[in-house]
Design an enzyme around this catalytic site. Structure first.
Site, PDB file in Angstrom:
ATOM      1  N   HIS A 157       0.827  -1.222   0.000  1.00 26.08           N
ATOM      2  CA  HIS A 157       0.000   0.000   0.000  1.00 26.08           C
ATOM      3  C   HIS A 157       0.858   1.267   0.000  1.00 26.08           C
ATOM      4  O   HIS A 157       0.455   2.289   0.554  1.00 26.08           O
ATOM      5  CB  HIS A 157      -0.965   0.032   1.193  1.00 26.08           C
ATOM      6  CG  HIS A 157      -1.740  -1.231   1.362  1.00 26.08           C
ATOM      7  ND1 HIS A 157      -2.939  -1.464   0.711  1.00 26.08           N
ATOM      8  CD2 HIS A 157      -1.473  -2.359   2.064  1.00 26.08           C
ATOM      9  CE1 HIS A 157      -3.381  -2.667   1.035  1.00 26.08           C
ATOM     10  NE2 HIS A 157      -2.506  -3.235   1.848  1.00 26.08           N
ATOM     11  N   SER A 278      15.402  21.406 -15.004  1.00 29.65           N
ATOM     12  CA  SER A 278      14.226  22.215 -15.303  1.00 29.65           C
ATOM     13  C   SER A 278      14.688  23.507 -15.951  1.00 29.65           C
ATOM     14  O   SER A 278      15.748  24.028 -15.614  1.00 29.65           O
ATOM     15  CB  SER A 278      13.473  22.497 -14.000  1.00 29.65           C
ATOM     16  OG  SER A 278      12.737  23.698 -14.118  1.00 29.65           O
ATOM     17  N   LYS A 284      16.499  21.483  -9.792  1.00 32.54           N
ATOM     18  CA  LYS A 284      15.825  20.211 -10.071  1.00 32.54           C
ATOM     19  C   LYS A 284      16.698  19.186 -10.798  1.00 32.54           C
ATOM     20  O   LYS A 284      17.524  19.521 -11.632  1.00 32.54           O
ATOM     21  CB  LYS A 284      14.571  20.462 -10.930  1.00 32.54           C
ATOM     22  CG  LYS A 284      13.516  21.314 -10.239  1.00 32.54           C
ATOM     23  CD  LYS A 284      12.642  20.493  -9.315  1.00 32.54           C
ATOM     24  CE  LYS A 284      11.876  19.480 -10.107  1.00 32.54           C
ATOM     25  NZ  LYS A 284      10.756  18.916  -9.406  1.00 32.54           N
ATOM     26  N   ASN A 286      15.392  15.829 -12.576  1.00 30.48           N
ATOM     27  CA  ASN A 286      14.119  15.134 -12.809  1.00 30.48           C
ATOM     28  C   ASN A 286      14.274  13.745 -13.444  1.00 30.48           C
ATOM     29  O   ASN A 286      15.187  13.531 -14.236  1.00 30.48           O
ATOM     30  CB  ASN A 286      13.229  15.986 -13.720  1.00 30.48           C
ATOM     31  CG  ASN A 286      12.778  17.266 -13.037  1.00 30.48           C
ATOM     32  OD1 ASN A 286      12.621  17.299 -11.817  1.00 30.48           O
ATOM     33  ND2 ASN A 286      12.587  18.308 -13.815  1.00 30.48           N
ATOM     34  N   GLU A 291       9.802   8.402 -16.486  1.00 30.51           N
ATOM     35  CA  GLU A 291       8.475   8.989 -16.739  1.00 30.51           C
ATOM     36  C   GLU A 291       8.053   8.761 -18.188  1.00 30.51           C
ATOM     37  O   GLU A 291       6.886   8.463 -18.475  1.00 30.51           O
ATOM     38  CB  GLU A 291       8.483  10.489 -16.425  1.00 30.51           C
ATOM     39  CG  GLU A 291       8.447  10.772 -14.926  1.00 30.51           C
ATOM     40  CD  GLU A 291       8.608  12.252 -14.572  1.00 30.51           C
ATOM     41  OE1 GLU A 291       8.433  12.581 -13.397  1.00 30.51           O
ATOM     42  OE2 GLU A 291       8.916  13.057 -15.464  1.00 30.51           O
TER      43      GLU A 291
END
Ligand code: ARG
Length: 465
Positions: A157, A278, A284, A286, A291
């Site tokens: 979970h 970014s 950042k 990323n 993704e």
């Protein structure tokens, strides 16, 4: 007349827009190598069965050889006016060797030819996919050897549940994608039956030796029904489905990578060259690669749907709709292979933040189950142990302490059976070491399993040589 192969019964030339709309050369040009191989095998068989002479065969074979060279060097004058790769090859052959080239289409049709070509081409892409998968399995198993005993938080979970070893988590990925490998290999079995000889739909009145062609082209058998053979594209869908399955796995793996790289988890580092910055926020780093893989899985699912809908409702036998399968499956395969490849390269750069992983694995009462099992080993029924430990956890929460901060006296408020050996028992290291059954997370198991994967990969690679 634009297309000499079928224009015999037509008075008018094909409308330019129709030609543009219906040509498939821009997509099926990649089948040229398969088309040449199939044509060579077909010619040899025609000669063996007495339909063309030795002399004619020689001419055809040397013509095809030249044709292959020209095509490989980008010197073949491909023409969309000839609709597709098959008619281009046939017409180029006639241009190269003259009239005898026209004999090559004897006993075959584009309907069985396209099915044969696509099977040959898909077979190659399938083997390439399997190789990519094996590379990824190797990378993961190698990393699992490295991290076989490092403590890592195991989640249910998305909440920390029990300590595991990082190697164990990695080998879970390995299991997922080794099932994918098996799935692809099964698709190969479905592909590997030769359609050629089915002709347009009913077979041909000429006597052929289909088994000879099958053997030459590496097919295990010949198709048993000509009508099915020219309209069957199940193997395309099977391939597309297998792509969705591995993309689904890669997407799940990507999701974990994204979480673990997130500064709030801070469980792993990925090499900077696999991250992006970014354009506005200088701080950042990323996780764009995972993704994108997660995102691309959606289009591969879409490809599967596209193929299912394409085939739904098609009456036997060949319908031109079938030409649309190629774009879809090629895109699906392209995306899948490049995703496996990039994930493989990224996974190679994973570095575990050992201390962070250890302290997260220790948090959240992650060894509560070990305490319950400790009580049960002393004769308490598991349901009762579970209840007792539930009360211990509640007590700890109320007093803002972890279990290992309790004294034996405090423990004894819940059960007199708890003694000073409890501290060892609820340590994360003991917890993972104790899970020794086949398939469990103990470092010993993980090391053994990871090494077994590497050895199997090596052995099967050597067998193939
Ligand atoms: N370009 C066609 C395809 O890819 C070849 C088969 C054409 N057959 C026909 N009956 N028009 O499906």
């Amino acid at each position: 007349m634009k297309n000499k192969t079928w224009s015999g019964r037509f008075k008018k030339q094909i409308n330019e827009d129709v030609l543009d709309f219906s040509q498939s050369l821009t997509i099926d040009i990649v089948l040229y190598e398969a088309d040449i191989l199939v044509t060579e095998a077909h010619a040899e068989m025609l000669c063996k069965c007495g339909h063309i002479s030795q002399k004619e065969l020689k001419k055809i074979i040397s013509g095809l050889k030249k044709l292959r060279l020209l095509a490989n060097n980008g010197e073949l004058p491909w023409s969309v006016e000839l609709e597709d790769v098959h008619m281009n090859i046939e017409s180029a052959l006639v241009d190269l060797i003259g009239e005898v080239g026209k004999k090559i289409h004897l006993g075959r049709s584009r309907n069985d030819l396209v099915a044969t070509d696509i099977k040959m081409y898909l077979r190659e892409l399938l083997d390439a996919t399997v190789l990519e998968i094996r590379e990824l399995r190797k990378t993961i198993a190698t990393l699992a050897v490295k991290y076989h005993s490092d403590i890592f938080p195991g989640y249910t979970h998305l909440q920390i549940a029990q300590p595991v070893t990082f190697g164990h988590h990695l080998l879970a990925w390995q299991e997922m994608i080794s099932r994918d490998e098996e799935r692809f290999k099964n698709v190969r079995l479905m592909i590997n039956s030769l359609p050629l000889g089915s002709a347009a739909l009913s077979g041909t009145s000429l006597k052929l030796d289909r088994s000879m062609v099958a053997k030459k082209l590496g097919f295990d058998s010949v198709t048993k029904n000509s009508m099915d053979a020219v309209s069957d594209r199940d193997y395309v869908i099977d391939f597309a489905y297998s792509n969705t399955m591995i993309m689904m796995h890669l997407s799940r793996i990507s999701e974990e990578l994204i979480l673990w790289m997130n500064p709030q988890f801070n469980l792993i580092e990925i090499d900077e060259s696999f991250c992006t910055g970014s354009s506005i926020m200088p701080q950042k780093k990323n996780p764009d690669v995972p993704e994108l893989v997660r995102g691309k899985s959606g289009s591969v699912y879409g490809n599967l749907m596209g193929l299912l809908v394409l085939l739904k409702g098609l009456p036997l036998t060949y319908n031109r709709d079938l030409q649309e399968d190629k774009n879809i499956i090629f895109e699906s395969i392209d995306t899948t292979i490049s995703s496996i490849d990039i994930i493989n390269k990224l996974v190679k750069t994973i570095k575990l933040n050992k201390q962070r992983a250890y302290s997260l694995a220790e948090s959240s009462f992650s060894t509560a189950t070990d305490l319950a099992e400790y009580l049960s080993s002393k004769g308490v029924a598991f349901r009762d142990s579970h209840h007792i430990v539930g009360s211990v956890v509640k007590y700890c929460e109320e007093n803002n302490v972890s279990m290992d901060q309790l004294t034996v006296v405090e423990f004894n408020k819940f059960s007199k059976l708890i003694e000073s050996d409890i501290y060892k028992c609820i340590s994360v290291t003991h917890s993972v070491n104790a899970r020794k059954n086949a398939g469990s997370t103990s470092p010993k198991n993980v090391l053994k399993n990871a090494r077994l994967v590497l050895a199997t990969l090596k052995k099967t690679a050597e067998n193939k040589k």
